[in-house]
Motif scaffolding. Structure first.
Motif, PDB file in Angstrom:
ATOM      1  N   LEU A 209       0.896  -0.745  -0.309  1.00  0.00           N
ATOM      2  CA  LEU A 209       0.174  -0.032  -0.204  1.00  0.00           C
ATOM      3  C   LEU A 209       0.581   1.334  -0.275  1.00  0.00           C
ATOM      4  CD1 LEU A 209      -2.736  -0.919   2.556  1.00  0.00           C
ATOM      5  CD2 LEU A 209      -2.714  -1.489  -0.058  1.00  0.00           C
ATOM      6  N   ILE A 210       0.324   2.258  -0.813  1.00  0.00           N
ATOM      7  CA  ILE A 210       1.396   3.644  -0.206  1.00  0.00           C
ATOM      8  C   ILE A 210      -0.003   4.774   0.880  1.00  0.00           C
ATOM      9  CG2 ILE A 210       2.011   5.682  -1.873  1.00  0.00           C
ATOM     10  CD1 ILE A 210       2.447   3.144  -2.877  1.00  0.00           C
ATOM     11  N   TRP A 211       0.655   4.983   1.223  1.00  0.00           N
ATOM     12  CA  TRP A 211       0.114   5.666   2.399  1.00  0.00           C
ATOM     13  C   TRP A 211       0.389   7.543   2.199  1.00  0.00           C
ATOM     14  CZ3 TRP A 211      -1.829   3.243   7.290  1.00  0.00           C
ATOM     15  CH2 TRP A 211      -1.831   2.330   7.692  1.00  0.00           C
ATOM     16  N   LEU A 212      -0.513   8.517   2.458  1.00  0.00           N
ATOM     17  CA  LEU A 212       0.394   9.552   2.647  1.00  0.00           C
ATOM     18  C   LEU A 212      -0.900   9.842   4.683  1.00  0.00           C
ATOM     19  CD1 LEU A 212       0.498  12.748   1.601  1.00  0.00           C
ATOM     20  CD2 LEU A 212      -1.670  12.067   0.824  1.00  0.00           C
TER      21      LEU A 212
ATOM     22  N   ILE B 135       0.777  11.866  -5.242  1.00  0.00           N
ATOM     23  CA  ILE B 135       0.083  10.273  -6.177  1.00  0.00           C
ATOM     24  C   ILE B 135       1.585  10.817  -7.373  1.00  0.00           C
ATOM     25  CG2 ILE B 135      -1.033  10.414  -8.232  1.00  0.00           C
ATOM     26  CD1 ILE B 135      -3.645  11.763  -6.576  1.00  0.00           C
ATOM     27  N   ALA B 136       2.377  11.934  -7.874  1.00  0.00           N
ATOM     28  CA  ALA B 136       2.757  11.746  -8.892  1.00  0.00           C
ATOM     29  C   ALA B 136       4.198  10.894  -8.161  1.00  0.00           C
ATOM     30  CB  ALA B 136       3.204  12.800  -9.201  1.00  0.00           C
ATOM     31  N   ILE B 137       4.449  10.507  -6.391  1.00  0.00           N
ATOM     32  CA  ILE B 137       5.592  10.024  -6.666  1.00  0.00           C
ATOM     33  C   ILE B 137       5.803   9.167  -6.408  1.00  0.00           C
ATOM     34  CG2 ILE B 137       6.914   9.593  -3.853  1.00  0.00           C
ATOM     35  CD1 ILE B 137       5.738  12.054  -3.483  1.00  0.00           C
ATOM     36  N   TYR B 138       4.579   7.963  -6.455  1.00  0.00           N
ATOM     37  CA  TYR B 138       4.925   6.503  -6.468  1.00  0.00           C
ATOM     38  C   TYR B 138       3.758   6.463  -7.717  1.00  0.00           C
ATOM     39  CZ  TYR B 138       7.202   5.826  -2.198  1.00  0.00           C
ATOM     40  OH  TYR B 138       8.409   6.212  -1.355  1.00  0.00           O
ATOM     41  N   GLY B 139       3.021   7.022  -8.532  1.00  0.00           N
ATOM     42  CA  GLY B 139       1.325   6.992  -9.245  1.00  0.00           C
ATOM     43  C   GLY B 139       0.362   6.564  -8.730  1.00  0.00           C
ATOM     44  N   ARG B 140       0.325   6.333  -7.691  1.00  0.00           N
ATOM     45  CA  ARG B 140      -0.741   6.707  -6.375  1.00  0.00           C
ATOM     46  C   ARG B 140      -0.324   6.638  -5.468  1.00  0.00           C
ATOM     47  NH1 ARG B 140       0.740   1.035  -6.262  1.00  0.00           N
ATOM     48  NH2 ARG B 140       0.356   0.029  -4.416  1.00  0.00           N
ATOM     49  N   ILE B 141      -1.728   6.922  -4.478  1.00  0.00           N
ATOM     50  CA  ILE B 141      -2.556   7.292  -2.977  1.00  0.00           C
ATOM     51  C   ILE B 141      -3.379   6.487  -3.299  1.00  0.00           C
ATOM     52  CG2 ILE B 141      -2.831   8.230  -0.763  1.00  0.00           C
ATOM     53  CD1 ILE B 141      -1.487  10.850  -2.235  1.00  0.00           C
ATOM     54  N   ASP B 142      -2.736   5.170  -1.403  1.00  0.00           N
ATOM     55  CA  ASP B 142      -4.474   4.209  -1.449  1.00  0.00           C
ATOM     56  C   ASP B 142      -4.681   3.975  -0.353  1.00  0.00           C
ATOM     57  OD1 ASP B 142      -3.474   1.530  -3.520  1.00  0.00           O
ATOM     58  OD2 ASP B 142      -2.197   2.174  -2.805  1.00  0.00           O
TER      59      ASP B 142
ATOM     60  N   PRO C 275     -11.209  12.586  -5.320  1.00  0.00           N
ATOM     61  CA  PRO C 275     -11.507  12.088  -6.521  1.00  0.00           C
ATOM     62  C   PRO C 275     -10.532  11.152  -7.192  1.00  0.00           C
ATOM     63  CG  PRO C 275     -11.590  14.786  -6.831  1.00  0.00           C
ATOM     64  CD  PRO C 275     -11.181  14.299  -5.043  1.00  0.00           C
ATOM     65  N   HIS C 276      -9.127  11.179  -6.868  1.00  0.00           N
ATOM     66  CA  HIS C 276      -8.500  10.497  -7.260  1.00  0.00           C
ATOM     67  C   HIS C 276      -9.023   8.663  -6.771  1.00  0.00           C
ATOM     68  CE1 HIS C 276      -4.514   8.057  -7.970  1.00  0.00           C
ATOM     69  NE2 HIS C 276      -4.578   7.854  -6.101  1.00  0.00           N
ATOM     70  N   PHE C 277      -9.349   8.894  -5.085  1.00  0.00           N
ATOM     71  CA  PHE C 277      -9.860   7.974  -4.681  1.00  0.00           C
ATOM     72  C   PHE C 277     -11.328   6.975  -5.820  1.00  0.00           C
ATOM     73  CE2 PHE C 277      -7.795   7.589   0.133  1.00  0.00           C
ATOM     74  CZ  PHE C 277      -7.221   7.176  -0.912  1.00  0.00           C
ATOM     75  N   THR C 278     -12.153   8.450  -5.540  1.00  0.00           N
ATOM     76  CA  THR C 278     -13.448   8.042  -6.958  1.00  0.00           C
ATOM     77  C   THR C 278     -12.965   7.156  -8.131  1.00  0.00           C
ATOM     78  OG1 THR C 278     -14.637   9.229  -5.554  1.00  0.00           O
ATOM     79  CG2 THR C 278     -15.456   9.061  -7.857  1.00  0.00           C
ATOM     80  N   GLN C 279     -12.098   7.481  -8.858  1.00  0.00           N
ATOM     81  CA  GLN C 279     -11.708   7.157 -10.244  1.00  0.00           C
ATOM     82  C   GLN C 279     -10.990   5.699 -10.099  1.00  0.00           C
ATOM     83  OE1 GLN C 279      -8.951   9.591 -12.320  1.00  0.00           O
ATOM     84  NE2 GLN C 279      -8.756   8.569 -13.457  1.00  0.00           N
ATOM     85  N   ARG C 280     -10.204   5.747  -8.444  1.00  0.00           N
ATOM     86  CA  ARG C 280      -9.633   4.157  -8.991  1.00  0.00           C
ATOM     87  C   ARG C 280     -10.883   2.884  -8.240  1.00  0.00           C
ATOM     88  NH1 ARG C 280      -5.990   4.946  -5.066  1.00  0.00           N
ATOM     89  NH2 ARG C 280      -5.327   1.964  -5.695  1.00  0.00           N
ATOM     90  N   ARG C 281     -11.974   3.767  -7.667  1.00  0.00           N
ATOM     91  CA  ARG C 281     -12.880   2.881  -6.890  1.00  0.00           C
ATOM     92  C   ARG C 281     -12.523   1.971  -5.920  1.00  0.00           C
ATOM     93  NH1 ARG C 281     -18.015   3.342  -9.062  1.00  0.00           N
ATOM     94  NH2 ARG C 281     -18.762   2.500  -7.485  1.00  0.00           N
ATOM     95  N   SER C 282     -11.994   2.698  -5.221  1.00  0.00           N
ATOM     96  CA  SER C 282     -10.659   2.104  -4.058  1.00  0.00           C
ATOM     97  C   SER C 282      -9.806   3.351  -3.054  1.00  0.00           C
ATOM     98  CB  SER C 282      -9.387   1.208  -4.939  1.00  0.00           C
ATOM     99  OG  SER C 282      -8.708   1.268  -3.716  1.00  0.00           O
ATOM    100  N   GLY C 283      -9.319   2.651  -2.136  1.00  0.00           N
ATOM    101  CA  GLY C 283      -8.931   3.743  -0.630  1.00  0.00           C
ATOM    102  C   GLY C 283      -9.491   4.137   0.027  1.00  0.00           C
ATOM    103  N   THR C 284      -8.518   4.232   1.417  1.00  0.00           N
ATOM    104  CA  THR C 284      -8.946   3.749   2.195  1.00  0.00           C
ATOM    105  C   THR C 284      -8.585   5.704   3.244  1.00  0.00           C
ATOM    106  OG1 THR C 284      -8.441   1.482   2.738  1.00  0.00           O
ATOM    107  CG2 THR C 284      -8.682   2.806   5.371  1.00  0.00           C
ATOM    108  N   LEU C 285      -9.721   6.411   3.809  1.00  0.00           N
ATOM    109  CA  LEU C 285      -9.296   7.432   4.448  1.00  0.00           C
ATOM    110  C   LEU C 285      -9.639   6.826   6.018  1.00  0.00           C
ATOM    111  CD1 LEU C 285     -12.193   9.338   2.139  1.00  0.00           C
ATOM    112  CD2 LEU C 285     -10.013  10.139   2.118  1.00  0.00           C
ATOM    113  N   ALA C 286      -8.286   7.544   6.367  1.00  0.00           N
ATOM    114  CA  ALA C 286      -8.384   7.167   8.369  1.00  0.00           C
ATOM    115  C   ALA C 286      -7.867   9.153   9.411  1.00  0.00           C
ATOM    116  CB  ALA C 286      -7.018   6.322   8.772  1.00  0.00           C
ATOM    117  N   PHE C 287      -9.152   8.281  10.018  1.00  0.00           N
ATOM    118  CA  PHE C 287      -9.117   9.698  10.485  1.00  0.00           C
ATOM    119  C   PHE C 287      -9.337   9.810  11.776  1.00  0.00           C
ATOM    120  CE2 PHE C 287     -11.568  10.556   6.600  1.00  0.00           C
ATOM    121  CZ  PHE C 287     -11.709  11.443   5.985  1.00  0.00           C
ATOM    122  N   ILE C 288      -7.892  10.190  11.833  1.00  0.00           N
ATOM    123  CA  ILE C 288      -7.385  10.174  13.866  1.00  0.00           C
ATOM    124  C   ILE C 288      -7.866  11.665  14.756  1.00  0.00           C
ATOM    125  CG2 ILE C 288      -5.179  10.206  15.614  1.00  0.00           C
ATOM    126  CD1 ILE C 288      -5.740   8.116  13.446  1.00  0.00           C
ATOM    127  N   SER C 289      -8.852  10.994  15.284  1.00  0.00           N
ATOM    128  CA  SER C 289      -9.898  11.780  16.332  1.00  0.00           C
ATOM    129  C   SER C 289      -9.265  12.358  17.330  1.00  0.00           C
ATOM    130  CB  SER C 289     -11.692  11.280  16.307  1.00  0.00           C
ATOM    131  OG  SER C 289     -12.719  12.171  16.540  1.00  0.00           O
TER     132      SER C 289
END
Length: 282
Positions: free
Chosen positions: A4-7, A70-77, A119-133
């Motif tokens: 996985l590619i994390w930001l 996104i350009a660093i590894y080609g995607r973000i997961d 938009p990146h996640f929507t286009q790929r129909r994949s991705g995880t959004l983690a929020f530190i509350s």
């Protein structure tokens, strides 16, 4: 699970810095970000990519930064929304600007960054959004109203986001730490009201108590981060379990959240006849 590619935001210390180390150790790739790039350059030695990112920047600027990421590894997961700080003060003491500053980072900045990546996640129909509350997303502790309000608002907004995007292949998580030994209570992250008016002794005791608790909190940030990664990757502690939308972590968080839930259920039953009596009679 494939690599996985994390930001991750807010990587100069605490949870953010630990996320970078733990993600690399899992064999994934990570883009570490912070407002001050010089504070995270050392993370390059671990194999992380680094990028300057201030979540309070204008939306157009954040979109440009996301494109660079996104350009660093080609995607973000996976996006980990970790950046934030805490403001201390009473309702009477905090200025309008204090409240705005708290919300601009903890809520609006997080929303802007997430929207830039959606938009990146929507286009790929994949991705995880983690929020530190925070536990403060459940309970408004005295003199922490601005912080609690920002976390309550964040959790409501993220719950709506989850309902809007679940059918798009996007997974949304809220992690709710209690008292963990990060730098949240350090002088750099703990912002006390600048009011010069006389403040009650209770407030001064609260501020002094928080300062003394810095680096004495019971929670281990590494354990929090490792569990979060398990939940994202659905392995370790999360293997074979239903992935939760919200996950409180920490003994104090467990006790306080459970107590509030039990009290809420008790009140619902006690007032059920009144609560359910408000519809039209026809």
């Amino acid at each position: 699970m494939p690599q996985l590619i994390w930001l991750v935001t807010g990587c100069s210390s605490g949870f953010g810095e630990q996320f970078v180390q733990s993600i690399i150790n899992r064999g994934d790739k990570v883009i570490a970000t912070a407002r001050n790039l010089s504070k995270i350059l050392h993370l390059q030695q671990t194999g992380a990519a680094t990028l300057q990112l201030d979540i309070t920047d204008a939306g157009q600027s954040l979109s440009s930064t996301i494109n660079k990421a996104i350009a660093i590894y080609g995607r973000i997961d996976v996006l980990v929304n970790n950046a934030g700080f805490i403001t201390i003060g009473s309702w009477a003491d905090l200025s309008h600007e204090d409240w705005l500053a708290q919300f601009n980072t903890n809520l609006f900045g997080t929303i802007k960054l997430t929207r830039a990546l959606l938009p990146h996640f929507t286009q790929r129909r994949s991705g995880t959004l983690a929020f530190i509350s925070s536990l403060s997303g459940w309970i408004g502790h005295g003199y922490c109203g601005a912080y609690a309000a920002s976390k309550f608002a964040l959790e409501g907004a993220v719950e709506a986001l989850r309902n809007e995007t679940a059918n798009l292949g996007i997974k949304t998580l809220i992690m709710e730490p209690g008292r963990f030994r990060t730098l949240l209570l350090s002088s750099n992250n703990l912002k006390a009201s600048r009011s010069t008016e006389s403040r009650p002794a209770e407030y001064e005791e609260k501020l002094e108590g928080l300062g003394k608790e810095d680096q004495r909190q019971p929670g281990d940030p590494k354990k929090f981060v490792e569990i979060t990664i398990d939940v994202v990757r659905e392995e370790g502690f999360a293997k074979g379990r239903e992935v939760p939308f919200r996950l409180p972590l920490g003994i104090d968080c467990y006790d306080d959240v459970k107590s509030k839930c039990e009290e809420t259920l008790r009140l619902l039953e006690e007032w059920k006849d009144v609560t359910t009596s408000t519809d039209f009679d026809d």
